[in-house]
Enzyme design. Structure first.
Site, PDB file in Angstrom:
ATOM      1  N   CYS B 150       0.832  -1.210   0.000  1.00  0.00           N
ATOM      2  CA  CYS B 150       0.000   0.000   0.000  1.00  0.00           C
ATOM      3  C   CYS B 150       0.863   1.256   0.000  1.00  0.00           C
ATOM      4  O   CYS B 150       0.504   2.277  -0.555  1.00  0.00           O
ATOM      5  CB  CYS B 150      -0.980  -0.013   1.161  1.00  0.00           C
ATOM      6  SG  CYS B 150      -0.288  -0.356   2.765  1.00  0.00           S
ATOM      7  N   VAL B 154       0.287   4.300  -2.482  1.00  0.00           N
ATOM      8  CA  VAL B 154      -0.083   5.645  -2.018  1.00  0.00           C
ATOM      9  C   VAL B 154       0.834   6.694  -2.635  1.00  0.00           C
ATOM     10  O   VAL B 154       0.385   7.751  -3.069  1.00  0.00           O
ATOM     11  CB  VAL B 154      -0.076   5.725  -0.468  1.00  0.00           C
ATOM     12  CG1 VAL B 154      -0.244   7.169  -0.007  1.00  0.00           C
ATOM     13  CG2 VAL B 154      -1.180   4.865   0.122  1.00  0.00           C
TER      14      VAL B 154
END
Lengths: 481, 503
Positions: B150, B154
């Site tokens: 993640c 991001v």
């Protein structure tokens, strides 16, 4: 040069030669041979892992949620971010606790904000507020909440501290925001530090009150024991036997009140130096509570530590300690040693673990007659390596942040009789025909601390090394069988 | 334990010395008094609490799903000489590897490129350059299956162009195949990640100009029963049909202890994958873990794709019919006989399942198959709870319940977690629970016997070695379910006259 040193030198050279040049130079700084009498350890530590080498290390979240905060049983710990981190760390560290899960204890639970794309885009603070309200409804008996940040939190600019402050006032409970995003630092270690700082800032600096404790000159706090397989309980037994009053245990099977009460102890007894020394130092400075490192693995260290601890108390405790060592524990542990020593004597052990174990367990193996030829740390700092020296009495290889590649070489070249490391390493080692014990989780056994622990440890080491199957890895039709 | 010499760590904490210690410790814990704890415990078993529980909108408690890159690792490791590679924080890779090793009791080699703060600020390109260089040199994979954590998603790292840069500046040879998949953890679950990585593999290697041939492509999906792969191979061999399993981790995750550890074993050969678009047809044994992949095979490869959930009797029949229809081959006598034997086994046993109430949990595909099998045995799958379910799943499940006229007595709970299940099982109790190891917590709370089927299973050994599909799989499931029930009946009757010798 002694023969051992030559062999080890060859091993290191051979292990490093496959790395690309730059990485080879870097890795060379993290492996060393230590000779008896060496006064400094040249191994580089607490540096970034090289990308792509298959490091065994974890992350800051693992250090905070997984190690330090997770075991605090009467608080709810939110894995704040996407679902995975909480899922993979759910119940696997074996921090035992007493209580009813989901009612007054929240250890073996995976509580997560389960971030979706919209939370990344619009931020998660509103959701976090709502989560705290819902947790109050679901778990009215919780004593507090901790917010364990996962990677995205620090990247999307959420203000979890503001949420914590506001909601804490509203619900009248302690809420602790922890900035332990996985990308921070180089290993679990920074997660420990961040978790300690959160404890300092949001418990002691906010003057969170623990339950009243009757003042006594025998009050001690047991710190840095995560009660893996019941370790802290087994250790606590000794301390209580000695006549001490354990007013706080952290963080295995601990409560928020016990954390707040550490400062009321006359002496803090620190088992895992790496993961909780920061708070120990702070409490010493701020509240003048002295701290003492100890080691409850195996008779040699247990007795040495008991005497060291007793030194801080009066004659009554000292006498009781001598009595226990000479009349009770001594004979009991001697029997265990006598039973297992002949089966374990002379066996070569390699350790690669975290925290305190790469050094603390060495004497326990020696008590049983085994020899630790190599030991390594996942996330140690220089002070850990310095502390390791006093535990070594023969030429030993020290490795920092070992890679899976180096592990493979170690098995092939050094052919240990037992390898002690973690779950990711276990099956590779076993398939190579070498007995293995997980030395993080005690391989679903334990406790290994204390008097009860030594017996279980000895039994497990014997079981691992002397299992019939290890003699039968090579089939009878192949040479060398 | 009776056979325990000296101290016994299975029972030691029930001994007096520890009980005293625990009581003493309580004085320092500042806990709530027992009466209060008891009253809250009872409150959590009520309908009132359940309503509050089901009105949760934000917090997720004990979910039964993991995140995308875990699934992506699983897809990648099913290809020959392939190293799963995570572009992201090293902790993620450590977690995935641990998770798989705890389930399979096998090593799970995979790397990360250890992104830290500086990568968060400046991007992770340097990590990719150095990560590819080191992992290629040390572990010598032929293929690298790269997915993202993640963190990388991001900050928006463009991994495919970083990989191209790495190749053009010579960090790895140009001919090393690096398949890249974006697998954000904040979208979907591990089965989404499985699909994303599988899709990228077939897109990368599937040469759409490959010559037509008679083989069948078989996709098992996120199937963690390595025995299923063996069973599928056996069935196709009996048919005399040539096949290619696309992503086959069964050798990798069931390897011998012979003193010679090898990092890579078995897996789908890339030569085969390259020819896969020319195959006669494709059989998909899961649907929710492969939606994107299925679309690609249908639309881009233009293949006849049969999607069959092969669990249970209809599953077995459908599979045999599909293979026969796709290849024009008769169903072999041996498999016909096995079908008869499977039916025979069901006629022997279903009496013990008929009318029993079940809660079924799991990933969508296995939960669907198990629900169907329970219905075939006459059981009542009253709560079907799937955390990573979508709308399509709910629709399909409702159709299934209607087929068995159970739409009023049984209900599907998509996107719900195990804390919901706990309430359900207190307010509307069941006789048996089917689920993975985590569900043992709710089994304990509600005093419901657990039959362990699914992923992950950490606390029982070897279950993953058995198949759950086809004839052998059917027999295994029946064995676990029926004998699970009989074991429970023995436990419940051990102090009474109906502790029967014959059941």
């Amino acid at each position: 040069m002694p023969e051992k040193t030559t062999v080890y030198k060859d091993f290191i050279e051979d292990t490093l030669k496959e790395y690309p040049e730059k990485s080879k130079k870097e890795r060379a700084k993290h492996i060393a041979i230590i000779e008896p009498g060496d006064t400094s350890c040249s191994v580089k530590s607490n540096k970034k892992s090289l990308p792509g080498v298959m490091t065994i290390r974890g992350c800051a979240y693992a250090g905070s949620k997984g190690v330090v905060w997770g075991p605090v049983k009467d608080m709810v710990h939110i894995s704040h971010g996407p679902v995975g981190c909480g899922q993979y760390s759910w119940g696997t560290r074996r921090n035992y606790y007493n209580g009813i899960t989901g009612i007054n204890s929240f250890g073996m639970m995976q509580i997560t904000s389960d971030f979706q794309e919209k939370d990344i885009v619009f931020g998660g603070d509103k959701k976090l507020s709502k989560i705290i309200d819902e947790l109050e409804e679901m778990f009215p008996l919780s004593k507090g909440i901790s917010i364990q940040s996962e990677c995205p939190i620090g990247l999307i600019g959420d203000d979890i501290e503001a949420v914590a402050r506001k909601k804490s006032e509203e619900i009248k409970k302690t809420i602790i925001p922890v900035r332990c995003e996985g990308f921070r630092g180089v290993s679990q270690s920074l997660g420990h530090h961040i978790a300690n700082d959160a404890l300092r800032d949001w418990v002691y600096e906010k003057d969170v009150k623990g339950a009243d404790v009757e003042d006594s000159k025998y009050n001690v706090a047991l710190m840095g024991d995560y009660n893996i397989g019941g370790d802290a309980w087994s250790s606590r037994k000794i301390l209580e036997d000695m006549g001490l009053k354990v007013i706080s245990q952290s963080t295995g099977d601990s409560t928020l009140s016990e954390l707040a009460n550490i400062k009321k102890a006359k002496l803090v007894l620190l088992h895992c130096y790496r993961s909780m020394n920061y708070v120990a130092r702070y409490l010493e400075e701020k509240f003048q509570v002295p701290w003492l490192e100890f080691n409850f693995f195996g008779p040699t260290q247990i007795f040495q530590s008991m005497r060291k601890i007793a030194e801080h108390f009066d004659e009554k405790i000292k006498e009781r300690t001598e009595y226990l060592i000479n009349e009770v524990y001594g004979p009991k542990l001697q029997k265990i040693t006598d039973k297992y020593f002949p089966k374990i004597k002379g066996k070569k052990v390699v350790l690669y673990v975290g925290g305190l174990r790469p050094r603390h367990i060495i004497p326990a193996f020696q008590d049983l007659g085994a020899e630790v030829i190599m030991t390594g740390y996942e996330f140690a700092h220089n002070d850990d390596y310095q502390r390791t020296l006093e535990y070594l009495n023969d030429t030993t290889i020290i490795v920092d942040d070992m890679t899976e590649y180096e592990l493979e070489k170690t098995i092939k070249k050094l052919k240990p009789d037992l390898f002690g490391s973690g779950i990711k390493e276990k099956y590779q080692v076993q398939k190579s025909g070498v007995p293995f014990r997980q030395m993080h989780s005690w391989d679903y056994s334990g406790p290994y601390h204390g008097i009860d622990g030594y017996e279980i440890f000895a039994k497990d080491v014997d079981m691992a090394i002397n299992g019939y199957i290890w003699k039968k890895i090579t089939p009878p039709w192949e040479k060398g069988a | 334990m009776k056979g325990c010499e000296g101290i016994c760590n299975i029972t030691m904490f029930n001994e007096e010395s520890y009980k005293t210690l625990f009581n003493n410790k309580k004085n320092y814990e500042d806990g709530h008094d027992d009466k209060k704890v008891k009253s809250v415990l009872e409150y959590t078993k009520t309908k009132e609490y359940m309503e509050k529980n089901f009105s949760r909108e934000a917090v997720v408690i004990n979910p039964l799903k993991a995140c995308q890159p875990l699934g992506a690792f699983y897809a990648a490791i099913g290809f020959e000489n392939t190293l799963p590679y995570l572009h992201g924080s090293q902790g993620c890779a450590a977690y995935f590897r641990s998770h798989f090793s705890r389930h399979f009791k096998e090593p799970f080699p995979a790397v990360s490129d250890s992104m830290t703060e500086d990568a968060a600020v400046f991007g992770g390109h340097k990590n990719i350059y150095e990560g590819l260089k080191n992992s290629y040199k040390l572990y010598k994979p032929e293929i690298i299956g790269m997915c993202t954590s993640c963190m990388a998603e991001v900050i928006g790292d463009d991994i495919s162009s970083f990989v191209n840069n790495a190749k053009s500046q010579g960090d790895i040879p140009k001919d090393v195949d690096v398949v890249t998949a974006h697998t954000p953890s904040f979208v979907g679950s591990h089965i989404t990640g499985y699909d994303n990585m599988l899709y990228e593999f077939i897109k990368y290697f599937g040469d759409e100009l490959s010559a037509k041939h008679e083989k069948i492509n078989v996709f098992l999906g996120f199937d963690t029963y390595v025995g299923d792969f063996t069973e599928i191979k056996r069935i196709f061999s009996l048919f005399g049909v040539e096949y290619t399993i696309i992503s086959d981790p069964s050798e990798m995750l069931n390897s011998p202890a012979d003193g010679n550890y090898k990092m890579f074993r078995g897996g789908t050969k890339i030569e085969e994958l390259k020819k896969a678009p020319g195959a006669k047809g494709a059989i998909f044994l899961q649907t929710y873990s492969m939606s994107k992949t299925i679309q690609h095979v249908k639309n881009q490869w233009g293949q006849v794709a049969r999607i069959i959930n092969p669990i249970g009797l209809k599953g077995f029949d459908d599979l045999l019919v599909a293979i026969s229809e796709l290849t024009g081959k008769e169903i072999p006598e041996e498999l016909k006989s096995e079908r008869g034997k499977f039916v025979d086994a069901i006629t022997d046993s279903y009496y013990h399942v008929y009318g029993k109430r079940f809660a079924v949990t799991g990933d969508p595909d296995i939960a669907y198959g198990l629900t169907r099998f329970i219905l075939e045995l006459g059981g009542e799958p009253v709560h079907i709870l799937v955390t990573n379910a979508n709308k399509k799943f709910t629709k399909e499940m409702n159709k299934l319940l209607e087929e068995f006229s159970k739409e009023d007595s049984c209900k599907v709970y998509p996107e719900k977690d195990m804390w919901h299940l706990r309430s359900l099982m207190f307010v509307e109790p069941v006789d048996y629970l089917i689920g993975n190891t985590f569900t043992k917590l709710v089994a304990r709370d509600t005093d419901t016997p657990l039959i362990r089927i699914g992923f992950p299973i950490f606390d029982r050994h070897h279950l993953h070695r058995y198949p759950v599909i086809g004839y052998q799989g059917g027999i295994n499931l029946l064995n676990w379910i029926v004998n699970g029930i009989l074991e429970d009946i023995d436990n419940k009757t051990k102090d009474s006259s109906n502790f029967d010798i014959v059941r």
